[in-house]
Scaffold this motif. Structure first.
Motif, PDB file in Angstrom:
ATOM      1  N   ARG A 145      -2.827  -1.213  -7.210  1.00  7.38           N
ATOM      2  CA  ARG A 145      -2.302  -2.357  -6.440  1.00  7.38           C
ATOM      3  C   ARG A 145      -1.834  -1.915  -5.057  1.00  7.38           C
ATOM      4  O   ARG A 145      -2.062  -2.610  -4.059  1.00  7.38           O
ATOM      5  N   LEU A 146      -1.178  -0.745  -4.991  1.00  9.12           N
ATOM      6  CA  LEU A 146      -0.736  -0.230  -3.697  1.00  9.12           C
ATOM      7  C   LEU A 146      -1.936   0.049  -2.796  1.00  9.12           C
ATOM      8  O   LEU A 146      -1.913  -0.286  -1.598  1.00  9.12           O
ATOM      9  N   SER A 147      -2.970   0.639  -3.341  1.00  8.21           N
ATOM     10  CA  SER A 147      -4.168   0.930  -2.550  1.00  8.21           C
ATOM     11  C   SER A 147      -4.808  -0.355  -2.043  1.00  8.21           C
ATOM     12  O   SER A 147      -5.200  -0.449  -0.868  1.00  8.21           O
ATOM     13  N   ARG A 148      -4.911  -1.341  -2.914  1.00  9.96           N
ATOM     14  CA  ARG A 148      -5.505  -2.615  -2.503  1.00  9.96           C
ATOM     15  C   ARG A 148      -4.655  -3.289  -1.435  1.00  9.96           C
ATOM     16  O   ARG A 148      -5.181  -3.843  -0.459  1.00  9.96           O
ATOM     17  N   ALA A 149      -3.334  -3.242  -1.611  1.00 12.19           N
ATOM     18  CA  ALA A 149      -2.451  -3.878  -0.628  1.00 12.19           C
ATOM     19  C   ALA A 149      -2.564  -3.176   0.722  1.00 12.19           C
ATOM     20  O   ALA A 149      -2.615  -3.837   1.773  1.00 12.19           O
ATOM     21  N   THR A 150      -2.611  -1.849   0.712  1.00 11.38           N
ATOM     22  CA  THR A 150      -2.738  -1.101   1.967  1.00 11.38           C
ATOM     23  C   THR A 150      -4.061  -1.393   2.649  1.00 11.38           C
ATOM     24  O   THR A 150      -4.118  -1.593   3.873  1.00 11.38           O
ATOM     25  N   MET A 151      -5.147  -1.418   1.882  1.00 15.31           N
ATOM     26  CA  MET A 151      -6.455  -1.696   2.467  1.00 15.31           C
ATOM     27  C   MET A 151      -6.519  -3.123   3.013  1.00 15.31           C
ATOM     28  O   MET A 151      -7.163  -3.380   4.037  1.00 15.31           O
TER      29      MET A 151
ATOM     30  N   GLY B 245       4.347   4.749  -1.525  1.00  8.17           N
ATOM     31  CA  GLY B 245       3.906   5.295  -2.810  1.00  8.17           C
ATOM     32  C   GLY B 245       4.698   6.522  -3.188  1.00  8.17           C
ATOM     33  O   GLY B 245       5.105   6.681  -4.350  1.00  8.17           O
ATOM     34  N   ALA B 246       4.948   7.420  -2.233  1.00 10.48           N
ATOM     35  CA  ALA B 246       5.713   8.637  -2.513  1.00 10.48           C
ATOM     36  C   ALA B 246       7.116   8.302  -2.991  1.00 10.48           C
ATOM     37  O   ALA B 246       7.651   8.950  -3.900  1.00 10.48           O
ATOM     38  N   LYS B 247       7.728   7.283  -2.399  1.00 10.65           N
ATOM     39  CA  LYS B 247       9.070   6.871  -2.827  1.00 10.65           C
ATOM     40  C   LYS B 247       9.060   6.315  -4.246  1.00 10.65           C
ATOM     41  O   LYS B 247      10.070   6.337  -4.931  1.00 10.65           O
TER      42      LYS B 247
ATOM     43  N   LEU C   6       4.321  -3.574   3.827  1.00 14.73           N
ATOM     44  CA  LEU C   6       4.100  -2.720   2.655  1.00 14.73           C
ATOM     45  C   LEU C   6       5.401  -2.112   2.143  1.00 14.73           C
ATOM     46  O   LEU C   6       5.455  -1.645   1.005  1.00 14.73           O
ATOM     47  N   ARG C   7       6.431  -2.084   2.972  1.00 12.36           N
ATOM     48  CA  ARG C   7       7.710  -1.530   2.515  1.00 12.36           C
ATOM     49  C   ARG C   7       8.324  -2.369   1.400  1.00 12.36           C
ATOM     50  O   ARG C   7       9.213  -1.915   0.689  1.00 12.36           O
ATOM     51  N   GLY C   8       7.833  -3.589   1.259  1.00  9.35           N
ATOM     52  CA  GLY C   8       8.308  -4.445   0.176  1.00  9.35           C
ATOM     53  C   GLY C   8       7.555  -4.246  -1.120  1.00  9.35           C
ATOM     54  O   GLY C   8       7.853  -4.905  -2.127  1.00  9.35           O
TER      55      GLY C   8
END
Length: 809
Positions: A741-747, A472-474, A804-806
């Protein structure tokens, strides 16, 4: 470093203040010391690892004055991070948490095994960083106060340690392979030189020695932790392989040189080292976001001086220094352009690849890239005050935080190894009493010890957190904590502020209408209005002038100009008498502005135009929607999320914007305090879902704090960004659904990891103990394959998180 302040008594002049400053500056760990004589206040930056607040107070007393903490300051906990070395599994992290948690003045203690980071809140009056470091050392580990940027010496030390680990790993694998071949060549019908059983046993012992040397830390760490009453994963490996080797030595002493377990012990050590090696490499990839951010900052800068330009270390730059930055170079610190024009690549902050034009007076951010022009800038923020440093600190804090979903796994990790040791002992006794014999009972017990994996449990959450927050930071999405990330994953309603968030926040011409048959078209009337308003600084006038300029309309010369405060203006253009103003001006000259032909749709303000006392048309002025606002709302809908808007604007304007964006709901004519109240109403109606607030202004701070997840856009104020849980460095609203979406993917990754970790141990331990064999005549697990399964389990958790890097916004 921490900011400390003290009240000082007994100072009678500026010399007294200077004496206090001089005395405190001599203390190790004290810097940026300043005594404000008028306020009787001492302030300094302190390294808690080297200095205590009591030492400062005693030093001031020795100088002849009295110092004390500001009222209630000593009882306020401060958050501090430590880097921890020597952890090998989640049980190590749990042991440190337990030890530090017992310290008086410590609270919210959390050890992130994946990040090697200890985070806690401590009361400086009761606890110092040195006491925390000493407590960690007594638990068998090393700790130091975390620094945002590692020194070159630390980086060299890490590189050297990585080389040593690689050498030990290769040594273990090579000799374990030779040991396995020596022990199993007969069973596998492989060629081998003639040798007696006794000589073969001796050769196995010789080949085992390098393997034990390579994995010696399993024994030092494992037995030390066991004797301290806090066993870890190394304790399981040490006990299991030592038991296998000891039994083999016993057989040799009895003259039995067949069916030895030297190869089992060696293969277990080698396979565990293989797993740790792969896990370590994957974890370094997972935590690469911080390193990539740190590498953005240049090491040197060109300082502009009266004697000429000279290259200096970036760490020596002070606020006010003038710096030259050539094309292709990175901006060394935050500052303001003084000379030159250029464009900047600020994608490292915002994720937006489009260059941003810069001219004298423009702010520039450290680590952004100067694209095509040489500039001279003045440094304004340096060191830990730069935007990049604050981002790095924010990401580190977030990666080291504990989301609520991790609590169960962390609690289990605390007693997991004890439970495995107990199960292993019960397994050994059960098979021994069942008549299976000592070798079989030992094999089952050994398999239990080496297959159990607390690492998979301990890594399941933090490794996904590190990758998700780093990714996310990137992309310009800064998530401040694990709890915020978890909550963002269940957002069901997103509430937007209007002005500055959904809209540009600047008046602009939104509509131009003329009365049919008036003899003028819209562009000619707009050109006339711009000509009349050209000399005005009123925001509405500037909006009209800008609109005409963008359309490249012809400019007329205005004569006999007369301003009518509160109404508008009059002038002569092209020989005709013109009036531009509000409805009251039109009525004052006998014209009725409210005609159907001039009805506008949702404009915030209107400017009527009359020529020779005849109504011509109207210009609607309002706040334009930001590009991408409608697309962001549509993406939220595709995620099943409702969208709403809060605004202090009138109902007509709010309704028009809500209709254009296809919002589910809006609230208009709200006071700043009403927004937090509206958030509470949305939360009550959310049915268990989370409610997010997206804003940018000072008046949004209460609502951002009230929301389950506060989201501040990067162009917003510092107050709004401080109150928010998520900061979008780019003002593009498309980052709102991207953050969700990032939060959902991480969870989703965290849940998959936890499921795998629990499932693996729930199936693997009974399988290793022979439960399936005893009940269903199922398979028997060889301890070597148990070690392989253990290594694979922790590696698979890390590799799953690396997916997640993708992620792309």
């Amino acid at each position: 470093m921490e900011k400390w302040t003290f009240d000082v008594k007994g100072m009678h002049c500026a010399s007294c203040a200077a004496n206090v400053e001089k005395a405190v500056k001599k203390l190790e760990g004290a810097s940026e010391v300043y005594v404000n004589f008028a306020a009787n206040r001492l302030a300094l930056d302190a390294d808690p690892a080297k200095l205590t607040q009591q030492q400062v107070i005693d030093t001031v007393r020795a100088a002849g004055f009295e110092a004390s903490l500001p009222e209630s300051a000593g009882s306020e906990p401060v958050k501090i991070n430590f880097d921890v070395k020597g952890m090998h599994c989640a049980s190590c992290a749990a042991n440190i948490e337990k030890t530090v948690g017992k310290l008086d003045g410590a609270s919210d203690v959390y050890v992130n095994f994946a990040a090697n980071r200890l985070t806690l809140r401590m009361i400086p009056e009761k606890l110092t960083s040195r006491q925390v470091i000493d407590a960690v050392r007594e638990a068998g580990y090393e700790a130091s106060v975390a620094e945002a940027k590692q020194s070159a010496a630390n980086e060299e030390e890490e590189a050297s340690e990585a080389k040593r680990e690689l050498f030990r790993f290769v040594t273990a694998v090579v000799f374990a392979a030779l040991l396995f071949y020596t022990a199993m060549h007969g069973m596998l019908h492989l060629p081998f030189f003639p040798i007696s059983d006794k000589a073969r046993a001796l050769l196995e012992i010789v080949l085992l020695i390098p393997v034990v040397w390579a994995g010696f830390r399993f024994y030092t760490s494992g037995f030390r932790s066991l004797f301290r009453g806090a066993p870890n994963m190394d304790s399981l490996i040490a006990c299991g392989t030592a038991a296998a080797a000891a039994y083999s030595f016993y057989l040799c002493a009895q003259g039995e040189f067949k069916h030895l377990y030297f190869d089992t012990a060696g293969m277990i050590v080698a396979l565990i080292m293989l797993g740790k090696f792969l896990e370590g490499r994957s974890r370094r990839r997972a935590s690469g976001a911080i390193r990539e951010l740190l590498e953005l900052a240049p090491e040197t800068a060109v300082l502009v001086t009266p004697q000429g330009d000279r290259v200096v270390p970036a760490a020596e730059i002070q606020p006010g220094d003038r710096l030259r930055v050539k094309p292709g170079e990175r901006i060394p610190v935050d500052g303001v352009v003084e000379e030159g024009e250029t464009s900047m690549d600020e994608s490292m902050l915002s994720g937006e690849s489009m260059p941003v034009e810069k001219a004298p007076g423009s702010e520039v951010t450290g680590a952004s890239v100067n694209k095509n022009g040489s500039i001279v800038m003045k440094a304004t923020r340096v060191g830990s005050d730069t935007v990049l440093a604050r981002i790095v600190q924010l990401v580190q804090d977030a990666q080291g935080s504990r989301p609520p979903i991790a609590r169960l796994a962390d609690r289990i990790s605390g007693w997991f190894v004890w439970a495995v040791l107990g199960i292993s002992a019960v397994t050994f006794l059960a098979w021994l009493l069942a008549g299976a014999g000592f070798p079989a009972a030992l094999s089952f017990a050994l398999a239990v010890m080496v297959i159990a994996c607390p690492c998979a449990l301990g890594l399941a959450t933090p490794i996904a957190l590190i990758v998700g927050i780093g990714q996310g930071a990137k992309s310009g999405i800064l998530i401040k904590s694990g709890a915020a990330l978890e909550t963002a994953g269940r957002i069901s309603t997103v509430v937007f502020d209007k002005t500055g968030t959904l809209t540009v926040g600047k008046p602009a011409v939104t509509e131009v209408r003329v009365i049919p048959g008036a003899g003028f078209d819209a562009d000619r009337m707009l050109a006339a209005a711009a000509s009349a308003e050209a000399g005005s600084e009123h925001p509405l006038a500037q909006a009209i002038v800008t609109a005409a300029r963008e359309k490249k309309l012809e400019s007329w010369k205005a004569e006999q100009f007369t301003a009518r405060p509160g109404f508008g203006l009059s002038c002569r253009l092209g020989g005709a008498e013109w009036l531009f103003g509000n409805a009251r001006l039109m009525r004052a000259v006998g014209l009725e502005p409210e005609v159907p032909e001039l009805k506008l749709s949702g404009a915030g303000s209107v400017v009527y135009a009359a020529r020779n006392k005849k109504l011509i048309g109207v210009i609607g002025i309002g706040d334009r929607l930001k590009p991408g606002a409608a697309d962001a709302v549509a993406r939220l809908k595709s995620l099943g999320i409702r969208s709403a808007m809060l605004t202090g604007d009138n109902n007509a304007v709010a309704q028009a914007i809500a209709a254009e964006l296809k919002l589910d709901e809006f609230r208009a004519e709200l006071l700043p305090g009403d927004k937090a109240k509206a958030l509470r109403e949305f939360q009550a109606a959310a049915n268990g879902g989370a409610v997010a607030m997206v804003g940018d202004g000072i008046n949004d701070a209460p609502a951002l704090a009230q929301a389950d997840v506060g989201i501040a856009i990067g162009s917003g104020t510092a107050i709004a960004m401080e109150a928010a849980d998520v900061v979008l460095m780019n003002s593009d609203l498309a980052e709102v659904p991207a953050a969700i979406r990032l939060s959902r993917a991480t969870m989703r990754i965290i849940r998959e990891n936890l499921f795998w970790a629990f499932f693996y141990n729930a199936i693997g331990i009974p399988l290793a103990a022979g439960v399936f064999y005893a009940l269903f005549d199922g398979p028997i697990l060889n301890p070597v394959f148990g070690a392989l399964a253990m290594a694979a389990s922790s590696v698979s958790v890390v590799l799953n998180a690396l997916r997640l890097r993708g992620f792309r916004p």
